[in-house]
Enzyme design. Structure first.
Site, PDB file in Angstrom:
ATOM      1  N   ASN A 195      39.496  44.876  35.088  1.00 41.68           N
ATOM      2  CA  ASN A 195      40.804  44.338  35.445  1.00 41.68           C
ATOM      3  C   ASN A 195      41.915  45.382  35.509  1.00 41.68           C
ATOM      4  O   ASN A 195      42.834  45.273  36.303  1.00 41.68           O
ATOM      5  CB  ASN A 195      41.188  43.245  34.445  1.00 41.68           C
ATOM      6  CG  ASN A 195      42.521  42.621  34.745  1.00 41.68           C
ATOM      7  OD1 ASN A 195      42.679  41.955  35.775  1.00 41.68           O
ATOM      8  ND2 ASN A 195      43.509  42.857  33.890  1.00 41.68           N
ATOM      9  N   ASP A 242      47.142  46.530  35.972  1.00 42.93           N
ATOM     10  CA  ASP A 242      46.022  45.811  36.610  1.00 42.93           C
ATOM     11  C   ASP A 242      45.635  46.487  37.920  1.00 42.93           C
ATOM     12  O   ASP A 242      46.501  46.873  38.713  1.00 42.93           O
ATOM     13  CB  ASP A 242      46.432  44.368  36.935  1.00 42.93           C
ATOM     14  CG  ASP A 242      46.186  43.422  35.777  1.00 42.93           C
ATOM     15  OD1 ASP A 242      46.337  43.861  34.617  1.00 42.93           O
ATOM     16  OD2 ASP A 242      45.862  42.244  36.036  1.00 42.93           O
ATOM     17  N   ASP A 265      34.765  42.863  30.527  1.00 40.84           N
ATOM     18  CA  ASP A 265      36.044  42.608  29.879  1.00 40.84           C
ATOM     19  C   ASP A 265      36.984  41.873  30.834  1.00 40.84           C
ATOM     20  O   ASP A 265      37.148  42.289  31.985  1.00 40.84           O
ATOM     21  CB  ASP A 265      36.660  43.967  29.497  1.00 40.84           C
ATOM     22  CG  ASP A 265      37.945  43.838  28.715  1.00 40.84           C
ATOM     23  OD1 ASP A 265      37.864  43.529  27.520  1.00 40.84           O
ATOM     24  OD2 ASP A 265      39.026  44.046  29.301  1.00 40.84           O
ATOM     25  N   TYR A 291      40.904  37.682  35.341  1.00 46.14           N
ATOM     26  CA  TYR A 291      42.230  38.007  35.883  1.00 46.14           C
ATOM     27  C   TYR A 291      42.218  38.937  37.085  1.00 46.14           C
ATOM     28  O   TYR A 291      43.229  39.564  37.402  1.00 46.14           O
ATOM     29  CB  TYR A 291      43.071  38.660  34.777  1.00 46.14           C
ATOM     30  CG  TYR A 291      42.983  37.961  33.443  1.00 46.14           C
ATOM     31  CD1 TYR A 291      43.613  36.730  33.252  1.00 46.14           C
ATOM     32  CD2 TYR A 291      42.261  38.510  32.382  1.00 46.14           C
ATOM     33  CE1 TYR A 291      43.523  36.079  32.034  1.00 46.14           C
ATOM     34  CE2 TYR A 291      42.170  37.862  31.160  1.00 46.14           C
ATOM     35  CZ  TYR A 291      42.793  36.641  30.995  1.00 46.14           C
ATOM     36  OH  TYR A 291      42.713  36.001  29.796  1.00 46.14           O
ATOM     37  N   GLU A 331      45.287  37.880  41.913  1.00 48.47           N
ATOM     38  CA  GLU A 331      46.533  37.146  41.682  1.00 48.47           C
ATOM     39  C   GLU A 331      46.868  36.373  42.955  1.00 48.47           C
ATOM     40  O   GLU A 331      46.666  36.896  44.053  1.00 48.47           O
ATOM     41  CB  GLU A 331      47.708  38.110  41.401  1.00 48.47           C
ATOM     42  CG  GLU A 331      47.558  38.969  40.163  1.00 48.47           C
ATOM     43  CD  GLU A 331      46.594  40.143  40.352  1.00 48.47           C
ATOM     44  OE1 GLU A 331      46.504  40.668  41.468  1.00 48.47           O
ATOM     45  OE2 GLU A 331      45.904  40.506  39.379  1.00 48.47           O
ATOM     46  N   GLU A 361      33.474  37.833  29.279  1.00 45.47           N
ATOM     47  CA  GLU A 361      34.455  37.625  28.212  1.00 45.47           C
ATOM     48  C   GLU A 361      35.608  36.837  28.821  1.00 45.47           C
ATOM     49  O   GLU A 361      36.569  37.400  29.318  1.00 45.47           O
ATOM     50  CB  GLU A 361      34.972  38.966  27.694  1.00 45.47           C
ATOM     51  CG  GLU A 361      35.891  38.809  26.498  1.00 45.47           C
ATOM     52  CD  GLU A 361      37.317  39.254  26.716  1.00 45.47           C
ATOM     53  OE1 GLU A 361      38.156  38.955  25.853  1.00 45.47           O
ATOM     54  OE2 GLU A 361      37.637  39.886  27.741  1.00 45.47           O
ATOM     55  N   ASP A 398      38.380  41.839  18.039  1.00 48.26           N
ATOM     56  CA  ASP A 398      39.737  41.340  18.271  1.00 48.26           C
ATOM     57  C   ASP A 398      40.158  40.405  17.147  1.00 48.26           C
ATOM     58  O   ASP A 398      39.382  40.121  16.241  1.00 48.26           O
ATOM     59  CB  ASP A 398      39.791  40.579  19.602  1.00 48.26           C
ATOM     60  CG  ASP A 398      39.704  41.514  20.802  1.00 48.26           C
ATOM     61  OD1 ASP A 398      40.215  42.650  20.704  1.00 48.26           O
ATOM     62  OD2 ASP A 398      39.123  41.108  21.825  1.00 48.26           O
TER      63      ASP A 398
HETATM   64  C1  NOJ Z   1      39.533  42.026  25.687  1.00 49.24           C
HETATM   65  C2  NOJ Z   1      39.113  42.999  24.635  1.00 49.24           C
HETATM   66  O1  NOJ Z   1      38.224  42.364  23.760  1.00 49.24           O
HETATM   67  C3  NOJ Z   1      40.355  43.460  23.926  1.00 49.24           C
HETATM   68  O2  NOJ Z   1      40.040  44.254  22.817  1.00 49.24           O
HETATM   69  C4  NOJ Z   1      41.239  44.194  24.901  1.00 49.24           C
HETATM   70  O3  NOJ Z   1      42.450  44.501  24.258  1.00 49.24           O
HETATM   71  C5  NOJ Z   1      41.523  43.326  26.136  1.00 49.24           C
HETATM   72  N1  NOJ Z   1      40.371  42.678  26.655  1.00 49.24           N
HETATM   73  C6  NOJ Z   1      42.113  44.182  27.247  1.00 49.24           C
HETATM   74  O4  NOJ Z   1      41.119  45.002  27.784  1.00 49.24           O
END
Ligand code: NOJ
Length: 530
Positions: A103, A171, A201, A205, A208, A243, A309
């Site tokens: 992204n 982005d 990851d 997104y 847009e 994710e 996270d």
């Molecule tokens: C998801 C990741 O798990 C996270 O650690 C990261 O900050 C964001 N995506 C942005 O890449």
């Protein structure tokens, strides 16, 4: 390793390479260090490692801000060392996936540097620019504790650029065919090296469009399918894991007809495990799994309790979030964005019963489980560290200086207090048959021994007790009844007539007779093979 459906019943293990094992004493974990620890992972029963980003990066988002997609940052080692790691892992039957950050790039990526410096740069159109910050109004802000807008003014470019995460992560513009091709090249590069796939990851997104929430747009799915077609054609055993923090009905669009992602994290299930535990009532788990549609046969959910996270609470109601904050994040500093920036053991007050119970759910509910490094020994966190760094501290291997992580000074302050490495470490837990590590190892080995636990067959068992989550896994020749008491009190579960039979208690490895009622200790679980 040619089974192309290997991921459908695999145990994954997420690693921060920087925090896992330092081989050269510079205080940073590295690829060689990880290679040295492969036998530990093999012993634990791990089938696939997910390594967090190891690309060159200014580390404004711990490597999720990439400055070069085609190399490894030298603090981790070299591409050759990565190849050695992959080979050594494959020899042990362990696969390796890594993060693919599509992204956005780092603002220090040469593409962005060129783009901002010159309107006519071939890279200008690699990013999303606008003269004002009014476009795509109303799109939610993800890092809401830090960012106030998805647009940031750039002095050099004399325009605003779009970013869904930190303003240091512009982005990429997927409307640009060059960006699309470039990212397919990145995929080829790593898969050719032997990487077994990607945790993709933030795939939600990529595109847009005005008047939308800019999430999961048709264009985004079309591009991801294109990537999948390429992977299927040239790297048929590699996987894409999504994710995407969405509701199951949206999430399944990422599987679509089995022609997009192989796997997706089951984000809404995760907080409900903690919610059910806080409420002493299983309904939240039952409801979300009942609301989870059937997925194509070549797809699989990945389930998890924690990751690198914050424990995100986007997928619960305001009321439920407040309850969970009260229960699991009693101090302000434990909260980040809409989540909880703590590790599993501290969240559960280091209560061994609760830690085992949530793992019992993780290893017996449908989906391929992902463990977060260190949670198998009940590692703690360090709330003095900012952002999410408190849950990314060095792995605690033993009670020698710096936990056996590094001969030098670790890159960050280690965990203190109750979870100090003198109290929590791998070596000690290896020695004891009763440690958390041994229990997790046993859970993994049982899961592997009994195909019923790794399949997708799930039937709720009515116990007349809302505190007990009971289900049958598998069927016919191999059926396993799992009982979990989510409450702090002893609970009696009624056992329906058809299950009142003799079985085998898998943990104690001895016969177990199921009568009309089973009494369960607080936060206890039973796995009975019928
Ligand atoms: C998801 C990741 O798990 C996270 O650690 C990261 O900050 C964001 N995506 C942005 O890449």
């Amino acid at each position: 390793m040619t089974n192309s459906l290997w991921y459908k019943n695999a145990v994954f293990y997420e690693i921060s390479v920087r925090a896992f094992k330092d081989s050269d004493g510079d205080g940073h974990g590295d690829l060689q260090g990880l290679t040295e620890k492969l036998d530990y992972l093999k012993d634990l029963g791990v089938d696939c490692i997910w390594i967090m980003p190891i690309y060159p990066s200014p580390l404004r988002d711990d490597g999720y801000d990439i400055a070069d997609y085609y190399s490894v940052d030298k603090t981790y080692g070299s591409l050759d060392q990565l190849k050695t790691l992959i080979e050594a892992a494959h020899q042990r039957g362990i696969r390796i996936i890594t993060d693919l950050v599509l992204n956005h790039t780092s603002d220090e990526h040469p593409w962005f540097q060129s783009a901002r410096a010159d309107k006519n740069s071939p890279y200008r159109d690699y990013y999303v620019w606008n003269d004002d910050d009014k476009k795509y109004a109303g799109v939610r802000i993800i890092f809401q504790d830090v960012e106030t807008s998805n647009w940031t003014w750039d002095e050099k470019a004399v325009q605003y650029f779009w970013h869904r995460f930190y303003s240091t992560q512009p982005d990429l513009n997927f409307d640009n065919p060059n960006v699309q091709d470039e990212m397919l090249n990145v995929v080829r590069f790593w898969l050719s090296m032997g990487i077994d796939g990607f945790r993709v990851d933030a795939p939600t997104y990529l595109f847009e469009r005005e008047g939308t929430n800019c999430e999961s747009l048709p264009e985004t799915h079309a591009y991801l399918k294109r990537m999948r077609r390429m992977i299927d054609a040239d790297f048929p055993n590699a996987i894409m894991l999504a994710e995407s923090n969405q509701w199951p009905r949206e999430l399944i669009q990422y599987f679509d007809n089995g022609d997009e992602f192989h796997m997706a994290f089951h984000f809404p299930l995760m907080p409900r495990i903690y919610l059910a535990l806080a409420q002493g009532d299983a309904s939240a788990i039952v409801k979300i799994l009942n609301d989870t549609p059937v997925i194509p046969a070549n797809c699989q959910w990945t389930t998890f309790l924690r990751n690198h996270d914050e424990l995100t609470l986007e997928m619960v109601t305001d009321e439920e979030r407040k309850l969970m904050w009260r229960e699991y994040a009693p101090e302000e500093k434990m909260i980040l964005n809409l989540g909880i920036r703590r590790r599993l053991a501290p969240i559960l007050n280091n209560d061994r019963r609760k830690i085992e119970l949530v793992n019992s759910l993780l290893f017996t509910l449908p989906g391929s489980p992902i463990l977060y490094y260190g949670d198998e020994i009940g590692m703690g966190d360090n709330l003095n560290l900012p952002d999410r760094h408190g849950v990314r501290t060095p792995m605690q291997w033993d009670d020698s200086l710096h936990a056996g992580f590094s001969a030098g000074t670790p890159f960050t302050e280690m965990v203190q207090g109750d979870y100090h490495y003198l109290k929590v470490n791998v070596a000690d837990q290896m020695k004891s048959q009763h440690s958390l590590l041994r229990t997790i190892q046993k859970m993994i080995s049982l899961r592997k021994q009994y195909a019923a636990l790794g399949g997708n067959q799930l039937e709720w068992v009515e116990t007349d007790n809302p505190a007990v989550l009971a289900y049958l896994r598998g069927q016919g020749d191999e059926a396993i009844l799992v009982l979990n008491n989510l409450s702090e009190h002893v609970q009696v579960a009624h056992i329906p007539a058809e299950y009142q039979t003799s079985g085998q208690n898998l943990f104690e490895d001895r016969p177990y007779i199921l009568n009309a009622h089973v009494s369960l200790q607080p936060y206890s679980y039973l796995w009975i093979k019928l």
